[in-house]
Structure formats: C-alpha cells, structure tokens
Design a protein around this motif. Structure first.
Motif, PDB file in Angstrom:
ATOM      1  N   HIS A  75      38.634  28.313  60.515  1.00  0.00           N
ATOM      2  CA  HIS A  75      37.823  29.751  60.322  1.00  0.00           C
ATOM      3  C   HIS A  75      38.145  30.746  59.930  1.00  0.00           C
ATOM      4  CE1 HIS A  75      36.574  28.064  64.700  1.00  0.00           C
ATOM      5  NE2 HIS A  75      37.992  27.995  64.572  1.00  0.00           N
ATOM      6  N   GLU A  76      37.027  31.359  59.403  1.00  0.00           N
ATOM      7  CA  GLU A  76      37.549  32.321  57.738  1.00  0.00           C
ATOM      8  C   GLU A  76      36.778  33.638  58.178  1.00  0.00           C
ATOM      9  OE1 GLU A  76      37.478  29.615  53.805  1.00  0.00           O
ATOM     10  OE2 GLU A  76      35.718  30.017  54.767  1.00  0.00           O
ATOM     11  N   ASN A  77      37.524  34.210  57.817  1.00  0.00           N
ATOM     12  CA  ASN A  77      36.588  35.828  57.307  1.00  0.00           C
ATOM     13  C   ASN A  77      36.320  36.075  55.863  1.00  0.00           C
ATOM     14  OD1 ASN A  77      36.535  37.549  59.898  1.00  0.00           O
ATOM     15  ND2 ASN A  77      39.249  37.508  59.934  1.00  0.00           N
ATOM     16  N   ILE A  78      34.893  36.102  56.120  1.00  0.00           N
ATOM     17  CA  ILE A  78      34.674  36.273  54.400  1.00  0.00           C
ATOM     18  C   ILE A  78      34.173  37.597  54.125  1.00  0.00           C
ATOM     19  CG2 ILE A  78      32.748  35.137  52.900  1.00  0.00           C
ATOM     20  CD1 ILE A  78      32.554  32.847  54.525  1.00  0.00           C
ATOM     21  N   GLU A  79      35.035  38.470  52.741  1.00  0.00           N
ATOM     22  CA  GLU A  79      34.482  39.936  52.171  1.00  0.00           C
ATOM     23  C   GLU A  79      33.248  39.733  51.319  1.00  0.00           C
ATOM     24  OE1 GLU A  79      37.829  42.047  51.240  1.00  0.00           O
ATOM     25  OE2 GLU A  79      38.861  41.448  52.707  1.00  0.00           O
ATOM     26  N   LYS A  80      31.620  39.893  51.137  1.00  0.00           N
ATOM     27  CA  LYS A  80      31.377  39.492  50.325  1.00  0.00           C
ATOM     28  C   LYS A  80      31.537  40.222  49.411  1.00  0.00           C
ATOM     29  CE  LYS A  80      27.934  38.049  53.693  1.00  0.00           C
ATOM     30  NZ  LYS A  80      27.582  36.688  53.076  1.00  0.00           N
ATOM     31  N   LYS A  81      31.403  39.151  48.182  1.00  0.00           N
ATOM     32  CA  LYS A  81      31.478  39.752  46.983  1.00  0.00           C
ATOM     33  C   LYS A  81      30.384  39.840  45.915  1.00  0.00           C
ATOM     34  CE  LYS A  81      36.878  38.955  47.034  1.00  0.00           C
ATOM     35  NZ  LYS A  81      37.825  38.029  46.505  1.00  0.00           N
ATOM     36  N   LYS A  82      30.046  40.397  44.767  1.00  0.00           N
ATOM     37  CA  LYS A  82      29.115  39.995  43.787  1.00  0.00           C
ATOM     38  C   LYS A  82      29.764  38.836  42.954  1.00  0.00           C
ATOM     39  CE  LYS A  82      26.568  42.437  40.339  1.00  0.00           C
ATOM     40  NZ  LYS A  82      27.354  42.937  39.323  1.00  0.00           N
ATOM     41  N   PRO A  83      28.750  37.712  43.254  1.00  0.00           N
ATOM     42  CA  PRO A  83      29.029  36.793  42.637  1.00  0.00           C
ATOM     43  C   PRO A  83      29.278  37.057  40.837  1.00  0.00           C
ATOM     44  CG  PRO A  83      27.213  36.264  44.069  1.00  0.00           C
ATOM     45  CD  PRO A  83      27.068  37.808  43.640  1.00  0.00           C
ATOM     46  N   ILE A 134      33.083  26.519  19.877  1.00  0.00           N
ATOM     47  CA  ILE A 134      33.064  27.376  19.120  1.00  0.00           C
ATOM     48  C   ILE A 134      32.148  28.248  20.256  1.00  0.00           C
ATOM     49  CG2 ILE A 134      32.611  29.414  17.387  1.00  0.00           C
ATOM     50  CD1 ILE A 134      33.479  26.976  15.210  1.00  0.00           C
ATOM     51  N   SER A 135      31.353  28.013  20.664  1.00  0.00           N
ATOM     52  CA  SER A 135      30.440  29.627  21.698  1.00  0.00           C
ATOM     53  C   SER A 135      30.791  29.321  22.898  1.00  0.00           C
ATOM     54  CB  SER A 135      28.433  28.583  21.015  1.00  0.00           C
ATOM     55  OG  SER A 135      28.423  28.785  19.847  1.00  0.00           O
ATOM     56  N   PHE A 136      31.712  28.653  23.271  1.00  0.00           N
ATOM     57  CA  PHE A 136      33.113  28.634  24.546  1.00  0.00           C
ATOM     58  C   PHE A 136      33.933  29.780  24.404  1.00  0.00           C
ATOM     59  CE2 PHE A 136      36.426  27.159  26.673  1.00  0.00           C
ATOM     60  CZ  PHE A 136      35.898  26.631  28.297  1.00  0.00           C
ATOM     61  N   ILE A 137      34.027  29.789  23.605  1.00  0.00           N
ATOM     62  CA  ILE A 137      35.556  30.546  23.081  1.00  0.00           C
ATOM     63  C   ILE A 137      35.328  31.800  22.956  1.00  0.00           C
ATOM     64  CG2 ILE A 137      37.841  31.108  21.330  1.00  0.00           C
ATOM     65  CD1 ILE A 137      37.768  28.117  20.407  1.00  0.00           C
ATOM     66  N   TRP A 138      33.665  32.142  22.204  1.00  0.00           N
ATOM     67  CA  TRP A 138      33.087  33.464  22.175  1.00  0.00           C
ATOM     68  C   TRP A 138      32.522  33.679  23.356  1.00  0.00           C
ATOM     69  CZ3 TRP A 138      28.777  35.627  22.757  1.00  0.00           C
ATOM     70  CH2 TRP A 138      28.715  37.298  21.856  1.00  0.00           C
ATOM     71  N   ILE A 139      32.206  33.268  23.963  1.00  0.00           N
ATOM     72  CA  ILE A 139      31.573  33.743  24.926  1.00  0.00           C
ATOM     73  C   ILE A 139      33.073  34.092  26.600  1.00  0.00           C
ATOM     74  CG2 ILE A 139      31.094  32.757  27.303  1.00  0.00           C
ATOM     75  CD1 ILE A 139      28.593  30.913  25.554  1.00  0.00           C
ATOM     76  N   GLU A 140      34.448  32.960  26.446  1.00  0.00           N
ATOM     77  CA  GLU A 140      35.018  33.436  26.789  1.00  0.00           C
ATOM     78  C   GLU A 140      36.024  34.756  26.662  1.00  0.00           C
ATOM     79  OE1 GLU A 140      35.676  31.137  29.856  1.00  0.00           O
ATOM     80  OE2 GLU A 140      33.849  30.641  29.148  1.00  0.00           O
ATOM     81  N   LYS A 141      35.908  35.504  25.736  1.00  0.00           N
ATOM     82  CA  LYS A 141      36.563  36.561  25.197  1.00  0.00           C
ATOM     83  C   LYS A 141      36.154  36.911  25.877  1.00  0.00           C
ATOM     84  CE  LYS A 141      39.239  33.998  21.442  1.00  0.00           C
ATOM     85  NZ  LYS A 141      40.201  35.048  20.180  1.00  0.00           N
ATOM     86  N   ARG A 142      35.069  36.871  25.971  1.00  0.00           N
ATOM     87  CA  ARG A 142      33.630  38.262  26.140  1.00  0.00           C
ATOM     88  C   ARG A 142      33.140  38.444  27.308  1.00  0.00           C
ATOM     89  NH1 ARG A 142      34.157  37.273  20.757  1.00  0.00           N
ATOM     90  NH2 ARG A 142      33.792  38.657  19.649  1.00  0.00           N
ATOM     91  N   THR A 143      33.383  37.718  27.806  1.00  0.00           N
ATOM     92  CA  THR A 143      32.410  37.289  30.264  1.00  0.00           C
ATOM     93  C   THR A 143      33.460  37.708  30.890  1.00  0.00           C
ATOM     94  OG1 THR A 143      31.983  36.464  31.244  1.00  0.00           O
ATOM     95  CG2 THR A 143      33.610  34.602  30.472  1.00  0.00           C
ATOM     96  N   ALA A 144      33.105  38.581  31.041  1.00  0.00           N
ATOM     97  CA  ALA A 144      34.185  39.351  32.712  1.00  0.00           C
ATOM     98  C   ALA A 144      34.762  38.179  33.528  1.00  0.00           C
ATOM     99  CB  ALA A 144      33.223  41.019  33.389  1.00  0.00           C
ATOM    100  N   SER A 145      34.761  36.986  33.695  1.00  0.00           N
ATOM    101  CA  SER A 145      34.914  36.403  34.734  1.00  0.00           C
ATOM    102  C   SER A 145      34.622  35.255  34.192  1.00  0.00           C
ATOM    103  CB  SER A 145      34.054  37.024  35.839  1.00  0.00           C
ATOM    104  OG  SER A 145      34.627  35.756  36.371  1.00  0.00           O
ATOM    105  N   PRO A 146      35.818  35.472  32.937  1.00  0.00           N
ATOM    106  CA  PRO A 146      35.739  33.869  31.962  1.00  0.00           C
ATOM    107  C   PRO A 146      36.106  32.489  33.312  1.00  0.00           C
ATOM    108  CG  PRO A 146      37.852  34.590  31.983  1.00  0.00           C
ATOM    109  CD  PRO A 146      37.011  35.748  31.985  1.00  0.00           C
ATOM    110  N   MET A 147      35.596  31.759  32.323  1.00  0.00           N
ATOM    111  CA  MET A 147      36.366  29.827  33.274  1.00  0.00           C
ATOM    112  C   MET A 147      37.356  30.012  32.548  1.00  0.00           C
ATOM    113  SD  MET A 147      33.663  26.623  32.168  1.00  0.00           S
ATOM    114  CE  MET A 147      34.827  24.853  32.714  1.00  0.00           C
ATOM    115  N   MET A 148      37.855  30.004  30.907  1.00  0.00           N
ATOM    116  CA  MET A 148      38.967  30.142  30.733  1.00  0.00           C
ATOM    117  C   MET A 148      39.888  30.725  30.543  1.00  0.00           C
ATOM    118  SD  MET A 148      41.684  27.700  30.370  1.00  0.00           S
ATOM    119  CE  MET A 148      41.181  25.687  30.393  1.00  0.00           C
TER     120      MET A 148
END
Length: 496
Positions: free
Chosen positions: A191-199, A246-260
């Motif tokens: 049983h969880e209490n889930i706080e709504k977060k912006k995806p 190269i695009s993956f590294i570029w995206i990861e360095k600029r996104t607010a919530s990077p995959m890596m």
C-alpha cells in the motif's frame, strides 16, 4: 487516525511484500542462466545458429534501454503499478517465447520479455528501501543478495533438467506461476501513498540511445558475416551509431532529468567502477551465453552437465561477495578489487587454454574463478559508489552502475556473437573440401541437436573443430576484457 492505521497496515504486510519482491527478483535473476543452458536445445529445434547471440542481445537491449526509465516512472506513479505492469509484460513475453516456432519469432518475443524485465530489478530493490528502515535494510539486502545466489545456482541445473526431461519451452513457462504469485502479493499487501509529481522523463535520450546501441549491435553481430567490414553498409551503421551516441551525450548534458547523470562520472572511483562494470559485463555474457554450447557441442556432454559448469561461476560469486565485505574493511577497496581483477584474468586464461579433452571440470573451475572475480569487484563497486555521493544522488549513482553492467552485457552479446559467427564462417571457407565449404554457420544446429550421427565422420569433426576454434576466439576476447578491467582497477588511488 487514518494515517496511523495505514502505517500500521503497511508495516504488518511487510513480510508478504518482501516475499513478492523476492519472487519478482528471482524470475528476473534466473533468466540469464536458465536460458543459456537451454540454448543448444533451442537451436537444435528451431535452427538458426547464426542468430544465436540475438536471443540474448534483443532481451538485454530492451532491458538496458528501459531500466532507468522505469525508475523515473516509479517515482511519478508509484512502485506498485509500474512493477506490476513490468512483470505482466515480462510474463507475456515469457509465454510467447515458449510458443516460438522459429528463431526470428523467439528473438522478437525476447524483446517483449526484456521490455518488462527492465522494471523488475530496480523497482524491486527500491520497494525494499521504501518499506524498511535504514537499520533493517542491511539484513534485508542480505536476503535479496541470496536471491541472486540461489537463482544463479539453480538456473543452470534447472535449465539442464527441463531441457533433458521435459522441453526447452518450460524454461520460459516456469516464470508464469512465479510471476503471477508476485503480482498477487503486491496487489494484496503493498500500500503506497503517492505524491503527485510532474512527469520528467528523458524520452529523447532514451530514443537516441536505443538507435545508437541497436545500430552498433547489428554491426557487431552481422559485420564480416552478412556484409564485409569495409563496405558501405558497415560505414552507414558506424556513422549512425556515432551520430546517435553524440546526440545522446548532448541531450543528457542539457535535459533537466537525464537518463544518464554524467556529472557523477567526475568522481574518479565512480568513473572507474562504471567502466569496469561495462568490461566485466561483456565478460559475463560471453561466458554465460557460450559455455553451454562448448560443453555440449565440443565436449559432447548433456545439457545438465553444461548447466553445472555454469553453476560453478554462480557458487564463486556469492562466496566472494560475502568475503568482499570483510576484505573492504581489512585491506581496503583498491586491494579488494585488484584481487578480484586477478581472479578474472586467471579464470579467463583457463578458458583460453581449454580444449575438448579438458573435460567439464576444467570449464567449471574456470567459471568459478570468474565468479570469484565478479563477486569481489561488483560488491566493492556498490559500496564505493554509495560512499562517494550524497544521499540524494545515491539512487541515481547505483542505477548508473547497474546500467553500465547491462550495457556491457548487451554490447558483449553482440560483439562476441559476431566474433563467433565471423570466425566460424572463415574456418568453413578455408576448408579444401568443396562439400564442406558448402556448409554454413547454421550447420552447427545438427551438432547441437544430437544429429551428428547423420553427418559423415569428416563433416562431424570439421564442424566440431570449427565450433571449438571459434569459441576459443570468443574466450581470447573475454581475456582481453579481463586484462582491460585489471588495468583500470590499477588506476584507483591507494587511499580508495
């Protein structure tokens, strides 16, 4: 009052939730070894030896690509729904794998299985962190570690027994009752209490990573076999891999919530741990994927014996993991990992020296030393990484290390599969007999399917020699990666 009741209800259900989590982790952990043992029988039934490595690559590709995404989804929507959906997708893939009538179908169904498997390991571990206190986690993590040990020991043996006495299809179907029990436990007791977060999900990073690794895998597996290394197709695949990465590294360095989260890689110990996790991941898939084929196809042993040679690695791993905790306190992180690196080289060297006359005991001893090396290094890495970062970065740092090991598995399956296919094709092309030159890589199907008696003595021995020499090349590459792992471990500072 309601909150107090909710907390009390949640606490009282913890043993059942833990049991469900352990079941979920068990079906994910056992998948690697149980399928490896069954692969010679699958190839014998479905044909398509040239596609052997794709059975592993497709599963590992989707697993590696989704593991970090599932972690983020569980932060947004809760652990329970995301893990249940992941298990359901995994079970659907498992059911379809058991129905496969061709190697191409099996590869596609393994993609589905891998898509679900990406949720199982990280979220199962996260649930334990959610429902247990800091003081309790050490004990519970011991239970979870034992799941890996038990699954690793039972997987090869169980796979061998199912193949020999029932059917290889039950290697996949055995997941169904266990997975459904895990889902029932989660539905009833978590049983969880889930706080709504912006995806905040890094869809762009995931997409370009998937393109990059898919192109690289296709190039590694098929290059030199379906098309020349020096060809327009190879150049196109290489360019697509490089541009997407190269695009993956570029995206990861600029996104607010990077995959890596690449910022974590600035910490020296984390950088080395992640690189070595990648190289040992390549080694691990090379041994676990191809050793049963060597034992059955070259040594002419049955599936059960092949499974037990792989089990030896699974015995060495948990023993070394247990010792690693004590060694870290007594001799330090650097010395512990270096001893692990030496064990990896020793085990890999024994594989290189192995031949048909060596027997399954040689294969088992080689596996054991590799398992010891894996246990010493992987445990030390997790402890080091978690000690190197603040609490709020610990989850991301641990997930990144898991991701690198998965990536090593994925690339390793493709690279070593390509080495096997390329060397085997070159061996057949060199034969002076025109009839033997007409054989293809898929002729190995007969060798693994017990149809060797239908071949002439000359063809049987040529195919066996070709398989042996090709797998020897695979083990040489594994040894090279063991040496690289050791060299990187030497770069650790003496104080670490």
């Amino acid at each position: 009052m309601n909150d107090a009741l909710h907390k009390e209800r949640k606490v009282t259900k913890r043993p059942f939730v833990l049991a469900a989590v352990i079941l979920a982790m068990f079906i994910g952990a056992i998948e690697a070894t149980i399928v490896s043992t069954a692969m010679p029988a699958i190839v014998a039934d479905l044909g398509g030896f040239s596609l052997y490595s794709w059975v592993f690559s497709s599963y590992l590709l989707m697993n590696a690509a989704t593991v970090l995404i599932y972690g983020k989804l569980s932060d947004i929507f809760g652990r329970k729904p995301v893990l249940i959906i992941g298990i359901l997708i995994f079970l659907i893939g498992s059911f379809l794998c058991g129905l496969a009538t061709s190697m191409e179908q099996l590869i596609f169904f393994r993609l589905i299985q891998g898509l679900g498997a990406g949720a199982v390991m990280p979220i199962a571990s996260t649930i334990v962190g959610d429902i247990y206190t800091t003081e309790e986690r050490a004990k519970v993590q011991g239970y979870l570690s034992s799941v890996w040990g038990i699954s690793a020991v039972t997987g090869p043996a169980l796979g061998g027994l199912l193949v020999e006495f029932v059917s290889w299809r039950f290697v996949f179907w055995i997941n169904l009752p266990l997975g459904l029990l895990a889902i029932a436990g989660l539905l009833l007791f978590l049983h969880e209490n889930i706080e709504k977060k912006k995806p905040e999900i890094d869809y762009a990073g995931t997409f370009v990573f998937l393109i990059s690794i898919s192109c690289l895998m296709f190039l590694l597996v098929e290059g030199g076999v379906k098309f020349p290394w020096l060809s327009g197709k190879s150049a196109l695949l290489f360019a697509a891999t490089a541009i997407a990465f190269i695009s993956f590294i570029w995206i990861e360095k600029r996104t607010a919530s990077p995959m890596m989260p690449f910022d974590l890689w600035k910490v020296r110990s984390i950088l080395i741990a992640n690189i070595v996790s990648f190289t040992t991941g390549v080694m691990l898939i090379g041994i676990s994927s191809f050793l049963p084929t060597y034992v059955q196809g070259v040594m002419e042993e049955n599936a059960t014996i092949a499974g037990f040679t792989l089990t030896a690695m699974s015995i060495g791993w948990p023993i070394a993991s247990t010792l690693s905790g004590k060694m870290l306190l007594s001799i330090g992180y650097r010395k512990t990992t270096i001893i692990g690196g030496i064990s990896l080289i020793l085990g890999s060297a024994l594989f290189v020296l192995m031949n048909a006359e060596s027997g399954p005991w040689w294969a088992a001893i080689s596996s054991f030393f590799v398992g010891v090396g894996m246990g010493l290094t992987s445990t030390a890495f997790i402890v080091s990484i978690q000690n190197s970062v603040e609490w709020n970065q610990r989850g991301a740092a641990t997930a990144a290390n898991m991701f690198m090991r998965n990536l090593g598995n994925t690339v390793g399956a493709a690279l070593l599969g390509g080495v096997l296919n390329g060397r085997l094709q070159a061996f057949l092309d060199r034969q002076p007999n025109e009839e033997i030159q007409s054989l293809s890589i898929d002729s190995i199907n007969k060798l693994l399917g017990g149809e060797g008696s239908k071949l002439s003595d000359e063809m049987f021995h040529i195919l066996q020699e070709g398989l042996s020499s090709s797998l020897h090349s695979v083990y040489v590459v594994v040894l090279i990666f063991a040496v690289f792992s050791f060299l990187f471990l030497l770069l650790l500072k003496k104080g670490e």
